[in-house]
Design a protein around this motif. Sequence first.
Motif, PDB file in Angstrom:
ATOM      1  N   PHE A 240    -117.993  32.346  -1.679  1.00 53.79           N
ATOM      2  CA  PHE A 240    -116.566  33.280  -1.690  1.00 53.79           C
ATOM      3  C   PHE A 240    -116.301  33.898  -2.897  1.00 53.79           C
ATOM      4  CE2 PHE A 240    -116.577  30.110   1.733  1.00 53.79           C
ATOM      5  CZ  PHE A 240    -116.381  31.064   2.875  1.00 53.79           C
ATOM      6  N   VAL A 241    -116.791  33.507  -4.176  1.00 50.88           N
ATOM      7  CA  VAL A 241    -116.316  34.224  -5.433  1.00 50.88           C
ATOM      8  C   VAL A 241    -117.248  35.122  -5.841  1.00 50.88           C
ATOM      9  CG1 VAL A 241    -115.914  33.544  -7.890  1.00 50.88           C
ATOM     10  CG2 VAL A 241    -115.283  31.764  -6.083  1.00 50.88           C
ATOM     11  N   PHE A 242    -116.448  35.972  -6.676  1.00 48.75           N
ATOM     12  CA  PHE A 242    -117.349  37.421  -7.307  1.00 48.75           C
ATOM     13  C   PHE A 242    -116.797  37.731  -8.538  1.00 48.75           C
ATOM     14  CE2 PHE A 242    -117.757  37.526  -2.556  1.00 48.75           C
ATOM     15  CZ  PHE A 242    -119.129  37.788  -2.451  1.00 48.75           C
ATOM     16  N   ASP A 243    -117.757  38.369  -9.435  1.00 47.73           N
ATOM     17  CA  ASP A 243    -117.311  38.402 -10.985  1.00 47.73           C
ATOM     18  C   ASP A 243    -116.260  39.251 -11.158  1.00 47.73           C
ATOM     19  OD1 ASP A 243    -119.472  36.485 -11.860  1.00 47.73           O
ATOM     20  OD2 ASP A 243    -120.809  38.304 -11.815  1.00 47.73           O
ATOM     21  N   SER A 244    -115.934  40.271 -10.210  1.00 46.30           N
ATOM     22  CA  SER A 244    -114.844  41.180 -10.247  1.00 46.30           C
ATOM     23  C   SER A 244    -114.337  41.778  -9.069  1.00 46.30           C
ATOM     24  CB  SER A 244    -115.112  42.466 -11.267  1.00 46.30           C
ATOM     25  OG  SER A 244    -116.439  43.313 -10.682  1.00 46.30           O
ATOM     26  N   PRO A 245    -113.089  42.437  -9.025  1.00 44.71           N
ATOM     27  CA  PRO A 245    -112.599  43.236  -7.703  1.00 44.71           C
ATOM     28  C   PRO A 245    -113.746  44.108  -7.120  1.00 44.71           C
ATOM     29  CG  PRO A 245    -111.052  42.865  -9.432  1.00 44.71           C
ATOM     30  CD  PRO A 245    -112.230  42.605 -10.038  1.00 44.71           C
ATOM     31  N   ASN A 246    -114.363  44.835  -7.925  1.00 46.55           N
ATOM     32  CA  ASN A 246    -115.269  45.967  -7.856  1.00 46.55           C
ATOM     33  C   ASN A 246    -116.440  45.174  -7.127  1.00 46.55           C
ATOM     34  OD1 ASN A 246    -113.815  48.104  -8.474  1.00 46.55           O
ATOM     35  ND2 ASN A 246    -114.493  47.889 -10.592  1.00 46.55           N
ATOM     36  N   THR A 247    -116.692  44.202  -7.352  1.00 43.51           N
ATOM     37  CA  THR A 247    -117.984  43.482  -6.545  1.00 43.51           C
ATOM     38  C   THR A 247    -117.854  42.691  -5.382  1.00 43.51           C
ATOM     39  OG1 THR A 247    -118.294  41.530  -8.023  1.00 43.51           O
ATOM     40  CG2 THR A 247    -119.334  43.483  -8.865  1.00 43.51           C
ATOM     41  N   HIS A 248    -116.593  42.533  -5.190  1.00 47.86           N
ATOM     42  CA  HIS A 248    -116.030  41.750  -4.033  1.00 47.86           C
ATOM     43  C   HIS A 248    -116.084  42.593  -2.723  1.00 47.86           C
ATOM     44  CE1 HIS A 248    -113.998  38.763  -1.613  1.00 47.86           C
ATOM     45  NE2 HIS A 248    -113.647  38.111  -2.373  1.00 47.86           N
ATOM     46  N   PRO A 249    -116.876  42.077  -1.601  1.00 47.21           N
ATOM     47  CA  PRO A 249    -117.352  42.915  -0.529  1.00 47.21           C
ATOM     48  C   PRO A 249    -116.048  42.739   0.423  1.00 47.21           C
ATOM     49  CG  PRO A 249    -118.384  40.676  -0.349  1.00 47.21           C
ATOM     50  CD  PRO A 249    -117.947  40.671  -1.745  1.00 47.21           C
ATOM     51  N   ARG A 250    -114.956  41.742   0.234  1.00 47.72           N
ATOM     52  CA  ARG A 250    -114.016  41.654   1.275  1.00 47.72           C
ATOM     53  C   ARG A 250    -112.559  41.655   0.860  1.00 47.72           C
ATOM     54  NH1 ARG A 250    -117.891  37.789   2.100  1.00 47.72           N
ATOM     55  NH2 ARG A 250    -116.908  36.387   0.638  1.00 47.72           N
ATOM     56  N   ILE A 251    -112.408  42.387  -0.537  1.00 43.39           N
ATOM     57  CA  ILE A 251    -111.126  42.511  -0.918  1.00 43.39           C
ATOM     58  C   ILE A 251    -110.544  43.689  -0.464  1.00 43.39           C
ATOM     59  CG2 ILE A 251    -112.096  43.930  -3.096  1.00 43.39           C
ATOM     60  CD1 ILE A 251    -109.943  42.789  -4.683  1.00 43.39           C
ATOM     61  N   SER A 252    -109.244  43.814  -0.117  1.00 43.53           N
ATOM     62  CA  SER A 252    -108.668  45.104   0.405  1.00 43.53           C
ATOM     63  C   SER A 252    -108.685  46.086  -0.742  1.00 43.53           C
ATOM     64  CB  SER A 252    -107.014  44.813   0.728  1.00 43.53           C
ATOM     65  OG  SER A 252    -106.324  44.679  -0.373  1.00 43.53           O
ATOM     66  N   GLU A 253    -108.524  47.553  -0.310  1.00 45.55           N
ATOM     67  CA  GLU A 253    -108.641  48.459  -1.042  1.00 45.55           C
ATOM     68  C   GLU A 253    -107.255  48.460  -1.977  1.00 45.55           C
ATOM     69  OE1 GLU A 253    -110.278  51.748  -2.924  1.00 45.55           O
ATOM     70  OE2 GLU A 253    -111.255  50.103  -2.017  1.00 45.55           O
ATOM     71  N   GLN A 254    -106.373  48.163  -1.311  1.00 42.85           N
ATOM     72  CA  GLN A 254    -104.979  48.231  -1.949  1.00 42.85           C
ATOM     73  C   GLN A 254    -105.067  46.895  -3.281  1.00 42.85           C
ATOM     74  OE1 GLN A 254    -101.876  46.671   0.343  1.00 42.85           O
ATOM     75  NE2 GLN A 254    -100.058  47.159  -1.100  1.00 42.85           N
ATOM     76  N   GLU A 255    -105.625  46.075  -2.811  1.00 46.04           N
ATOM     77  CA  GLU A 255    -105.560  45.023  -4.037  1.00 46.04           C
ATOM     78  C   GLU A 255    -106.663  45.168  -5.126  1.00 46.04           C
ATOM     79  OE1 GLU A 255    -106.189  40.223  -4.828  1.00 46.04           O
ATOM     80  OE2 GLU A 255    -106.861  41.081  -2.818  1.00 46.04           O
ATOM     81  N   ARG A 256    -107.572  45.810  -4.744  1.00 42.96           N
ATOM     82  CA  ARG A 256    -108.686  46.327  -5.733  1.00 42.96           C
ATOM     83  C   ARG A 256    -108.008  47.406  -6.549  1.00 42.96           C
ATOM     84  NH1 ARG A 256    -112.194  50.080  -7.078  1.00 42.96           N
ATOM     85  NH2 ARG A 256    -111.737  51.325  -4.950  1.00 42.96           N
ATOM     86  N   LEU A 257    -107.317  48.361  -5.964  1.00 42.07           N
ATOM     87  CA  LEU A 257    -106.601  49.350  -6.667  1.00 42.07           C
ATOM     88  C   LEU A 257    -105.749  48.766  -7.800  1.00 42.07           C
ATOM     89  CD1 LEU A 257    -106.572  52.407  -4.168  1.00 42.07           C
ATOM     90  CD2 LEU A 257    -108.138  52.155  -6.484  1.00 42.07           C
ATOM     91  N   TYR A 258    -104.910  48.096  -7.244  1.00 44.90           N
ATOM     92  CA  TYR A 258    -103.788  47.439  -8.168  1.00 44.90           C
ATOM     93  C   TYR A 258    -104.263  46.398  -9.192  1.00 44.90           C
ATOM     94  CZ  TYR A 258    -100.252  43.895  -9.306  1.00 44.90           C
ATOM     95  OH  TYR A 258     -99.518  42.842  -9.847  1.00 44.90           O
TER      96      TYR A 258
END
Length: 489
Positions: A240-258
Motif C-alpha cells: 500500500f505504500v509508494f515512493d511519491s504521489p506520481n508513482t502511486h496508482p490509486r491517488i486521486s488526481e486532485q491530491e496528486r496535483l495539490y
Amino acid sequence: ETHFNSDSGVYYQSYQPYVQTDDSHCCRFCPSAPACGSSRYALALLSSYGFFVVYSLRVNLSVAMVDMLNNTHQSNTNHSGTVCPRHSNPASVYNWDSETQGWILGSFFYGYILTQVPGGYLAGRFGPKWLMGFGILGTVIFTLLTPVAADLGAGYLIAVRVLEGIGEGVTFPAMYTMWAAWAPPLERSRLLTISYIGAQLGTVISLPVSGEIIFYLDWTYVFYIFGAVGLVWFVLWAFFVFDSPNTHPRISEQERLYITSSLKNELSTSASNIPWRSIVTSMPLLAIVVAHFSYNWTFYTLLTLLPTYMSDILGFSIQQNGFLSALPYLGCAVVAVLSGQIADYLRETRKYRTVIVRKSFTLIGMIGPAVFLVAAGYTGCDYTLAVTFLTISSSLGGVSASGFNINHLDIAPSYAGILLGITNTFATIPGMVGPVIARALTQQNTIEEWQIVFYIAAAIDVFGAIFYAVFGKGTVQSWAVHTSFYHAD
C-alpha cells in the motif's frame, strides 16, 4: 528560467524557490485536497504503524531485562520496600551485572549509528519505500532470534542487538526522504507528528503489554509476539505504500496535483549532486544536531532505564512497571499530536514565522522536561509524585516534535533524509553511552545516585535548547537550491 553559457555550450535551468524571510510558501495558492481518505494521511498512518513496530522492538528488552535477571541475591538488600515475592516463570534467567546490563541495553545503538547517513543517501538514490521496509523486516527477524541469542550468552545478545540497530538505522532517514515528496509545506507538522507518534505509541503499548506477557507467559514471548506484529506491518507496507504521489496508482488526481504543485519549487535532487561541504558547514544544521543530541540524552536515558528505576527504586512489580513506565510516553504522544496541530495553525495564520514556531516549541519541549526530571529525583518514595513528574517531563518533550525535530524539512527539503541521517548519527550517541554511564553511576541503586543521572540529562537538555534558539533557522538555505544542467543537441 533557461540560460545559455556560451563558453561551455551548455543550457542550464536555474530554479529560484519562492522563499521569503517571512517563511511564506507558494503552496498557499494551490487548491487543497481533503485529508479524509487521502493517500498522504494513509501514508502517515502506515508509517506510524511502522514506527510503532520500530520502538516496540527497541524498548521491549528494557522490560524483559527486569525478568531475565537472576535477582534472588538482591532479596535481602532491596531498599525499595517491595513486600510480595516476584512472580516466577520457567524461562531462563541470567547473572549479568550492572555493567553488562548497560552494554546490552546500549548495544542496539552501536548498530543504529552506522546506517544513519547511508540510510539518507540510499533513500535518495534508490527510493525510501523498500529501504525502510527491509530495514524493519531485518530488525523483526533478529528480534525473533533474541531468546536464542540470550541463551548462548551476553556477547551473542549484544551482537543481535547491534544487527537490529543496523536495520532500524535507515528508518528515520528513509521516512524523511519520503515526506520530502509527500508532505505539503503547511501540513508538515501535522503529517510528521501523526507519522512519528507511532514511536511513542510503540513505547506506550509495548511497555505495559510486555509486562503482562511476561507475567502470564514468560519473557521470551515478548520478542515472539512483537516480532509477529512487525511481520504484519511489512506486508501492508509492501502493498500500500509508494515512493511519491506520481508513482502511486490509486491517488486521486486532485491530491496528486495539490502535493506536487505545493512542492514544485522545493526541488528533488540527484545523488551525484549533493552539496556535502555546504551541508556539513551549515550552522542551522549544527543547531539541529546539538538540539537532537541533547534531547535524545534524556529520551534514551529514560527509554532504556525507566523500567529499572521503577523496579529498583520505586519497587513496582513487573505488571505495574510496564504500565507506569508507559505513562510518560502516552503523555508525550498526545502532546506531540496536539503540538503539530497548533504549530501548523500558527504558521497558516501568517502571524508567526516558521523559525519562531520551531524555536518556541523547542524551548518548551526541552527546558520543561529538564525541570521536571530534576524534580522527580527529589520526590523520595512518594511514588505518585515521582510518576507524575516523570510523566509531565516526557509529555512536555512531545512539544519539540514540532520544533527542531522537523526543522530539516524547513531548511533543506530536498536533502531532508541526508540531514536527518547526519543529526540522528550524533543523536544516537546518547543511546550508546547514556545507559552505560547511568548504570555506572547507579551501582548501589540509591536515590542520590539517580539524582546525579537526572541532573546530567537536564543540563544537557537545557544547553541544547539554548544553542538551537540562538542558531536555528526556518527558511530554505541557499545551498539547498538545486540547479540542473542539460547539453544542447
